[in-house]
Design a protein around this motif. Sequence first.
Motif, PDB file in Angstrom:
ATOM      1  N   GLU A  70      -6.584   6.031  15.824  1.00  0.00           N
ATOM      2  CA  GLU A  70      -5.939   6.374  14.556  1.00  0.00           C
ATOM      3  C   GLU A  70      -6.160   5.262  13.524  1.00  0.00           C
ATOM      4  O   GLU A  70      -6.426   5.536  12.346  1.00  0.00           O
ATOM      5  N   LEU A  71      -6.041   4.031  13.976  1.00  0.00           N
ATOM      6  CA  LEU A  71      -6.241   2.894  13.079  1.00  0.00           C
ATOM      7  C   LEU A  71      -7.679   2.850  12.581  1.00  0.00           C
ATOM      8  O   LEU A  71      -7.930   2.614  11.384  1.00  0.00           O
ATOM      9  N   LEU A  72      -8.634   3.077  13.463  1.00  0.00           N
ATOM     10  CA  LEU A  72     -10.042   3.078  13.069  1.00  0.00           C
ATOM     11  C   LEU A  72     -10.322   4.181  12.053  1.00  0.00           C
ATOM     12  O   LEU A  72     -11.027   3.961  11.052  1.00  0.00           O
ATOM     13  N   SER A  73      -9.768   5.364  12.296  1.00  0.00           N
ATOM     14  CA  SER A  73      -9.946   6.475  11.352  1.00  0.00           C
ATOM     15  C   SER A  73      -9.334   6.147   9.994  1.00  0.00           C
ATOM     16  O   SER A  73      -9.909   6.487   8.945  1.00  0.00           O
ATOM     17  N   PHE A  74      -8.186   5.484  10.018  1.00  0.00           N
ATOM     18  CA  PHE A  74      -7.532   5.088   8.769  1.00  0.00           C
ATOM     19  C   PHE A  74      -8.434   4.160   7.959  1.00  0.00           C
ATOM     20  O   PHE A  74      -8.612   4.338   6.746  1.00  0.00           O
ATOM     21  N   LEU A  75      -9.005   3.161   8.612  1.00  0.00           N
ATOM     22  CA  LEU A  75      -9.864   2.202   7.920  1.00  0.00           C
ATOM     23  C   LEU A  75     -11.142   2.859   7.401  1.00  0.00           C
ATOM     24  O   LEU A  75     -11.589   2.579   6.281  1.00  0.00           O
ATOM     25  N   GLN A  76     -11.708   3.734   8.222  1.00  0.00           N
ATOM     26  CA  GLN A  76     -12.953   4.395   7.809  1.00  0.00           C
ATOM     27  C   GLN A  76     -12.742   5.352   6.643  1.00  0.00           C
ATOM     28  O   GLN A  76     -13.681   5.620   5.879  1.00  0.00           O
ATOM     29  N   ILE A  85     -11.014  -9.119  -3.504  1.00  0.00           N
ATOM     30  CA  ILE A  85      -9.785  -9.614  -2.878  1.00  0.00           C
ATOM     31  C   ILE A  85      -8.655  -8.600  -3.020  1.00  0.00           C
ATOM     32  O   ILE A  85      -7.900  -8.342  -2.072  1.00  0.00           O
ATOM     33  N   ASP A  86      -8.555  -7.999  -4.194  1.00  0.00           N
ATOM     34  CA  ASP A  86      -7.515  -6.982  -4.416  1.00  0.00           C
ATOM     35  C   ASP A  86      -7.726  -5.784  -3.487  1.00  0.00           C
ATOM     36  O   ASP A  86      -6.761  -5.208  -2.975  1.00  0.00           O
ATOM     37  N   ALA A  87      -8.982  -5.413  -3.287  1.00  0.00           N
ATOM     38  CA  ALA A  87      -9.292  -4.276  -2.413  1.00  0.00           C
ATOM     39  C   ALA A  87      -8.892  -4.582  -0.973  1.00  0.00           C
ATOM     40  O   ALA A  87      -8.295  -3.747  -0.276  1.00  0.00           O
ATOM     41  N   ILE A  88      -9.194  -5.793  -0.504  1.00  0.00           N
ATOM     42  CA  ILE A  88      -8.831  -6.192   0.862  1.00  0.00           C
ATOM     43  C   ILE A  88      -7.317  -6.213   1.017  1.00  0.00           C
ATOM     44  O   ILE A  88      -6.770  -5.712   2.020  1.00  0.00           O
ATOM     45  N   ASN A  89      -6.631  -6.790   0.032  1.00  0.00           N
ATOM     46  CA  ASN A  89      -5.167  -6.846   0.095  1.00  0.00           C
ATOM     47  C   ASN A  89      -4.549  -5.450   0.122  1.00  0.00           C
ATOM     48  O   ASN A  89      -3.560  -5.207   0.824  1.00  0.00           O
ATOM     49  N   ALA A  90      -5.131  -4.523  -0.636  1.00  0.00           N
ATOM     50  CA  ALA A  90      -4.609  -3.151  -0.670  1.00  0.00           C
ATOM     51  C   ALA A  90      -4.786  -2.470   0.688  1.00  0.00           C
ATOM     52  O   ALA A  90      -3.882  -1.763   1.168  1.00  0.00           O
ATOM     53  N   VAL A  91      -5.941  -2.695   1.309  1.00  0.00           N
ATOM     54  CA  VAL A  91      -6.187  -2.098   2.627  1.00  0.00           C
ATOM     55  C   VAL A  91      -5.209  -2.658   3.657  1.00  0.00           C
ATOM     56  O   VAL A  91      -4.604  -1.914   4.437  1.00  0.00           O
ATOM     57  N   GLU A  92      -5.026  -3.977   3.659  1.00  0.00           N
ATOM     58  CA  GLU A  92      -4.111  -4.597   4.617  1.00  0.00           C
ATOM     59  C   GLU A  92      -2.677  -4.145   4.403  1.00  0.00           C
ATOM     60  O   GLU A  92      -1.942  -3.874   5.357  1.00  0.00           O
ATOM     61  N   ARG A  93      -2.280  -4.072   3.133  1.00  0.00           N
ATOM     62  CA  ARG A  93      -0.905  -3.663   2.810  1.00  0.00           C
ATOM     63  C   ARG A  93      -0.638  -2.240   3.289  1.00  0.00           C
ATOM     64  O   ARG A  93       0.368  -1.963   3.950  1.00  0.00           O
ATOM     65  N   ASP A  94      -1.551  -1.327   2.992  1.00  0.00           N
ATOM     66  CA  ASP A  94      -1.366   0.070   3.390  1.00  0.00           C
ATOM     67  C   ASP A  94      -1.506   0.248   4.900  1.00  0.00           C
ATOM     68  O   ASP A  94      -0.845   1.106   5.499  1.00  0.00           O
ATOM     69  N   MET A  95      -2.351  -0.568   5.512  1.00  0.00           N
ATOM     70  CA  MET A  95      -2.523  -0.497   6.969  1.00  0.00           C
ATOM     71  C   MET A  95      -1.217  -0.877   7.672  1.00  0.00           C
ATOM     72  O   MET A  95      -0.787  -0.203   8.618  1.00  0.00           O
ATOM     73  N   LYS A  96      -0.574  -1.939   7.220  1.00  0.00           N
ATOM     74  CA  LYS A  96       0.682  -2.353   7.835  1.00  0.00           C
ATOM     75  C   LYS A  96       1.804  -1.356   7.557  1.00  0.00           C
ATOM     76  O   LYS A  96       2.710  -1.178   8.388  1.00  0.00           O
ATOM     77  N   ALA A  97       1.747  -0.703   6.402  1.00  0.00           N
ATOM     78  CA  ALA A  97       2.762   0.306   6.086  1.00  0.00           C
ATOM     79  C   ALA A  97       2.598   1.538   6.973  1.00  0.00           C
ATOM     80  O   ALA A  97       3.581   2.140   7.405  1.00  0.00           O
ATOM     81  N   ALA A  98       1.353   1.915   7.271  1.00  0.00           N
ATOM     82  CA  ALA A  98       1.089   3.102   8.088  1.00  0.00           C
ATOM     83  C   ALA A  98       1.253   2.815   9.574  1.00  0.00           C
ATOM     84  O   ALA A  98       1.596   3.708  10.354  1.00  0.00           O
ATOM     85  N   PHE A  99       1.026   1.568   9.987  1.00  0.00           N
ATOM     86  CA  PHE A  99       1.121   1.177  11.393  1.00  0.00           C
ATOM     87  C   PHE A  99       2.134   0.023  11.474  1.00  0.00           C
ATOM     88  O   PHE A  99       1.777  -1.153  11.406  1.00  0.00           O
ATOM     89  N   GLY A 100       3.400   0.401  11.611  1.00  0.00           N
ATOM     90  CA  GLY A 100       4.486  -0.563  11.540  1.00  0.00           C
ATOM     91  C   GLY A 100       4.463  -1.621  12.620  1.00  0.00           C
ATOM     92  O   GLY A 100       5.083  -2.677  12.474  1.00  0.00           O
ATOM     93  N   GLU A 101       3.753  -1.369  13.730  1.00  0.00           N
ATOM     94  CA  GLU A 101       3.712  -2.348  14.808  1.00  0.00           C
ATOM     95  C   GLU A 101       2.780  -3.522  14.496  1.00  0.00           C
ATOM     96  O   GLU A 101       2.820  -4.546  15.190  1.00  0.00           O
ATOM     97  N   ILE A 102       1.926  -3.395  13.481  1.00  0.00           N
ATOM     98  CA  ILE A 102       0.999  -4.469  13.133  1.00  0.00           C
ATOM     99  C   ILE A 102       1.761  -5.575  12.410  1.00  0.00           C
ATOM    100  O   ILE A 102       2.296  -5.374  11.326  1.00  0.00           O
ATOM    101  N   ARG A 103       1.788  -6.738  13.021  1.00  0.00           N
ATOM    102  CA  ARG A 103       2.491  -7.880  12.432  1.00  0.00           C
ATOM    103  C   ARG A 103       1.529  -8.900  11.835  1.00  0.00           C
ATOM    104  O   ARG A 103       1.822  -9.542  10.838  1.00  0.00           O
TER     105      ARG A 103
END
Length: 302
Positions: free
Chosen positions: A230-236, A274-292
Amino acid sequence: MSGHANSLKAIFLALGANFAIFVSKLVAAVLTGSGAMLAEAIHSLADCGNQGLLLLGMRQARRPPSDEFPLGWGRALYFWSFLVALLLFSVGGMFSVYEGVHKLSHPEPLKWPWLALGVLAFGIVAESFSMHGCLQEVNKARGERSLWRWFRETRSSELLVIFGEDFAALIGLCLATLAVGATMLTGNLLFDALGTIAIGVLLIVVAIAVAVEVKALLIGQGMEPARRAELLSFLQARSEVAQVLNLITVQMGPDVMVAVKAQMAPADSDLALIDAINAVERDMKAAFGEIRWSFFEPDVTD
């Protein structure tokens, strides 16, 4: 790692059931002289201690990160879970086998076997209640997967251990009931000894199975396979990411560490990248709450 399962609830249910069963079985073992009953009493006492160790592990896992432990204490839970598996093997399994072999060479007549059967019946009811509560939490975590597939893939070591203990306890109680019942009907004390040995073998098998799974977590397993997919699909699917080159996940108790190397889509400037990377990380952590913890290494296209 365990969906919305409440591992704490399963632990307290098992602790309450095992303590009540231990007291009843110990009294019956003393009065009846049943080796199978004594083995079950020791098993229940060991289970009470095991649940205490799991609670300790869950408490330690919540310790905050520090300079010495920058990724926190989450994996401490795996250590205590592995220790529980060792105790289940030694205190429960090996002791039961020893007691059964001892009964083969030094058989002792049963006293008040009906009391033993009554206590065993109470134990089956109490353990069934605990098992039902555990399965409710397991079902929340496993989704459409079979129990065996969940057992092999779960990253919730505490729920894994409780499930294994409840399963072994319930089957062990049934074996003890058959052993005492057969001894009553035939007068042959061999059945009591064989029942005790069978309980020990069961505990050893379950302990080894649990230890194998927890060992993998201690070594450093990643997220559950379906969750990683699921995480891989999210990133892709992200427009900022042209291609995921590498994805590493490590389960850290209740939390997850993620490292991503990705080829990023062209950006107008370094700041935009940098903004693009930060946006991906922010949304990734929001969608996958276990990622710390997340580490993102970009590979920019020409």
